[in-house]
Scaffold this motif. Structure first.
Motif, PDB file in Angstrom:
ATOM      1  N   HIS A  16      36.546 -51.357 105.421  1.00 13.43           N
ATOM      2  CA  HIS A  16      36.317 -50.810 106.472  1.00 13.43           C
ATOM      3  C   HIS A  16      34.939 -51.286 107.112  1.00 13.43           C
ATOM      4  CE1 HIS A  16      39.281 -48.234 105.414  1.00 13.43           C
ATOM      5  NE2 HIS A  16      38.783 -48.129 104.094  1.00 13.43           N
ATOM      6  N   ILE A  17      34.993 -51.659 108.468  1.00 13.20           N
ATOM      7  CA  ILE A  17      33.792 -52.216 109.233  1.00 13.20           C
ATOM      8  C   ILE A  17      33.400 -51.220 109.972  1.00 13.20           C
ATOM      9  CG2 ILE A  17      33.168 -54.056 110.499  1.00 13.20           C
ATOM     10  CD1 ILE A  17      35.405 -55.778 109.327  1.00 13.20           C
ATOM     11  N   GLY A  18      32.024 -50.848 109.851  1.00 17.40           N
ATOM     12  CA  GLY A  18      31.557 -49.676 110.547  1.00 17.40           C
ATOM     13  C   GLY A  18      31.455 -50.178 111.993  1.00 17.40           C
ATOM     14  N   GLY A  19      31.721 -49.066 112.720  1.00 12.80           N
ATOM     15  CA  GLY A  19      31.448 -49.384 114.353  1.00 12.80           C
ATOM     16  C   GLY A  19      30.160 -49.402 114.859  1.00 12.80           C
ATOM     17  N   SER A  20      29.887 -49.380 116.037  1.00  7.72           N
ATOM     18  CA  SER A  20      28.638 -49.530 116.833  1.00  7.72           C
ATOM     19  C   SER A  20      28.926 -48.606 118.073  1.00  7.72           C
ATOM     20  CB  SER A  20      27.845 -50.878 116.953  1.00  7.72           C
ATOM     21  OG  SER A  20      28.544 -51.565 117.750  1.00  7.72           O
ATOM     22  N   LEU A  21      27.731 -48.750 118.844  1.00  9.55           N
ATOM     23  CA  LEU A  21      27.813 -48.003 119.891  1.00  9.55           C
ATOM     24  C   LEU A  21      28.990 -48.459 120.899  1.00  9.55           C
ATOM     25  CD1 LEU A  21      26.536 -45.947 121.703  1.00  9.55           C
ATOM     26  CD2 LEU A  21      24.638 -47.535 122.530  1.00  9.55           C
ATOM     27  N   PHE A  22      29.146 -49.908 120.834  1.00 13.61           N
ATOM     28  CA  PHE A  22      30.134 -50.668 121.607  1.00 13.61           C
ATOM     29  C   PHE A  22      31.491 -50.960 120.864  1.00 13.61           C
ATOM     30  CE2 PHE A  22      25.839 -51.622 123.144  1.00 13.61           C
ATOM     31  CZ  PHE A  22      25.692 -50.854 124.285  1.00 13.61           C
ATOM     32  N   ARG A  23      31.443 -50.999 119.425  1.00 15.58           N
ATOM     33  CA  ARG A  23      32.710 -51.224 118.691  1.00 15.58           C
ATOM     34  C   ARG A  23      33.108 -49.967 117.950  1.00 15.58           C
ATOM     35  NH1 ARG A  23      31.098 -56.947 116.261  1.00 15.58           N
ATOM     36  NH2 ARG A  23      33.016 -56.606 115.294  1.00 15.58           N
ATOM     37  N   LYS A  24      34.673 -49.969 118.093  1.00 15.74           N
ATOM     38  CA  LYS A  24      35.054 -49.078 117.283  1.00 15.74           C
ATOM     39  C   LYS A  24      35.207 -49.712 115.837  1.00 15.74           C
ATOM     40  CE  LYS A  24      38.675 -47.769 120.437  1.00 15.74           C
ATOM     41  NZ  LYS A  24      40.155 -47.788 120.485  1.00 15.74           N
ATOM     42  N   PRO A  25      35.058 -48.704 114.933  1.00 13.19           N
ATOM     43  CA  PRO A  25      35.104 -48.978 113.540  1.00 13.19           C
ATOM     44  C   PRO A  25      36.588 -49.581 113.313  1.00 13.19           C
ATOM     45  CG  PRO A  25      35.137 -46.678 113.852  1.00 13.19           C
ATOM     46  CD  PRO A  25      34.789 -47.300 115.128  1.00 13.19           C
ATOM     47  N   LYS A  26      36.694 -50.447 112.347  1.00 15.88           N
ATOM     48  CA  LYS A  26      38.000 -51.009 111.987  1.00 15.88           C
ATOM     49  C   LYS A  26      38.331 -51.310 110.784  1.00 15.88           C
ATOM     50  CE  LYS A  26      37.897 -56.065 112.548  1.00 15.88           C
ATOM     51  NZ  LYS A  26      38.350 -57.096 113.339  1.00 15.88           N
ATOM     52  N   THR A  27      39.517 -51.443 110.261  1.00 17.20           N
ATOM     53  CA  THR A  27      39.829 -51.626 108.953  1.00 17.20           C
ATOM     54  C   THR A  27      40.481 -52.938 108.572  1.00 17.20           C
ATOM     55  OG1 THR A  27      40.418 -49.456 108.691  1.00 17.20           O
ATOM     56  CG2 THR A  27      41.184 -50.849 106.947  1.00 17.20           C
ATOM     57  N   VAL A  28      39.920 -53.924 107.975  1.00 17.33           N
ATOM     58  CA  VAL A  28      40.574 -55.445 107.734  1.00 17.33           C
ATOM     59  C   VAL A  28      41.418 -55.070 106.437  1.00 17.33           C
ATOM     60  CG1 VAL A  28      40.177 -57.586 107.062  1.00 17.33           C
ATOM     61  CG2 VAL A  28      38.710 -56.409 108.377  1.00 17.33           C
TER      62      VAL A  28
END
Ligand SMILES: Nc1ncnc2c1ncn2[C@@H]1O[C@H](COP(=O)(O)OP(=O)(O)OP(=O)(O)O)[C@@H](O)[C@H]1O
Ligand SMILES: [Mg+2]
Length: 275
Positions: A16-28
């Motif tokens: 699980h890659i955490g999101g930031s202000l500009f990016r949604k979190p996503k799962t690889v």
């Protein structure tokens, strides 16, 4: 049939890659349900392009990372590192060797200490015997007792990989996971290290999981072959099956695209030189 040393059942690993202000979190989905079995004394080679999940699978097998789902069994024993503290005896059974031995050797540590360290941490073997065992292991991997007091930078790449292999063997593991162990070495040195691995396998009855992107190496060392593609095992069988009749389109392309640096011929040449 020999004893099964390693088994995975539908093993899965998501990151699980955490999101930031500009990016949604996503799962690889790095490994999407891989099942395999390796018998004692055999070598399973895992091939596939960069990012297909080979090292992720290796980290689960070596009990470094927990699977997201599925099961891992070592010598028939279920391993659940997410929920239980592993017995040291279980951890000792599986060791790993990485591609870059320089990165995994402490430059300030003498080779003798590198080899004795696993014994100090994991056993109460007395100092004299530790030294003795480390010396023996040095000669087993084709180095010399006089190397005991030298530092990693005083060795060639091939020698450093021998040291990494020696360290991995100090606790008498059953299973060695080798993640691209010869990829950083010159071809002739590759052949020597592969021969060494073959000899050690025979002598200690070791089981190998050997990760490589080089099909000529795989053809040379594998009993069974698994081809991974985007986190899945798209091909899995005996070496001869997989090489003689690749089924998946990806494997066909892979086989067609890889130049054959022939390790067998290198080995023959080395043997002639030595004679
Ligand atoms: N710690 C992590 N956090 C997030 N994503 C990761 C992590 N480790 C690996 N991944 C992702 O998982 C996928 C599989 O990576 P992995 O390192 O297992 O591939 P690989 O087959 O070993 O590749 P290579 O041949 O380059 O070593 C990749 O998409 C990678 O970016
Ligand atoms: Mg990798």
């Amino acid at each position: 049939m020999n004893r099964i040393i390693l088994e995975t059942r539908n093993i899965v690993r998501d990151y699980h890659i955490g999101g930031s202000l500009f990016r949604k979190p996503k799962t690889v989905h790095a490994v999407k349900g891989v099942s395999l079995k390796v018998e004692e004394g055999k070598t399973l080679a895992i091939v596939g392009e960069s990012g297909c999940g080979k090292s992720t699978l290796a980290r689960m097998i070596t009990m470094i990372d927990p699977p997201t789902a599925g099961e891992l069994l070592i010598e028939g024993e279920k391993v659940d590192i997410a929920h239980q503290k592993l017995a040291p005896e279980l951890r000792r059974k599986v060791q790993i060797v990485f591609q870059n031995p320089y990165g995994s050797l402490n430059p300030r540590q003498k080779i003798g200490d590198v080899l004795m360290e696993p014994l100090i941490i994991n056993t109460d073997i007395p100092a004299g015997e530790r030294r003795e065992r480390a010396m023996q292991m040095l000669t087993k991997v084709g180095l010399d007792e006089k190397h005991f007091n030298r530092y990693p930078h005083m060795f060639s790449g091939g020698q450093r990989q021998r040291i990494a292999i020696a360290r991995a063997l100090m606790l008498n593991p059953k299973l060695l996971v080798l993640d691209e162990p010869v990829s950083a070495l010159d071809l002739s040195v590759q052949a020597q290290v592969l021969n060494l691995l073959g000899d050690l396998q025979d002598e200690f009855g070791l089981t190998y999981v050997f990760i490589s992107h080089d099909l000529s190496v795989v053809r040379y060392i594998a009993d069974d072959v698994m081809v991974m593609y985007f986190g899945e095992a798209v091909e899995y069988g005996s070496r001869d099956e997989v090489f003689s009749s690749p089924k998946h389109d990806y494997t066909k392309t892979l086989f067609a695209a890889t130049p054959r640096a022939d390790v067998e011929s290198i080995r023959a040449r080395l043997a002639r030189k030595a004679a």
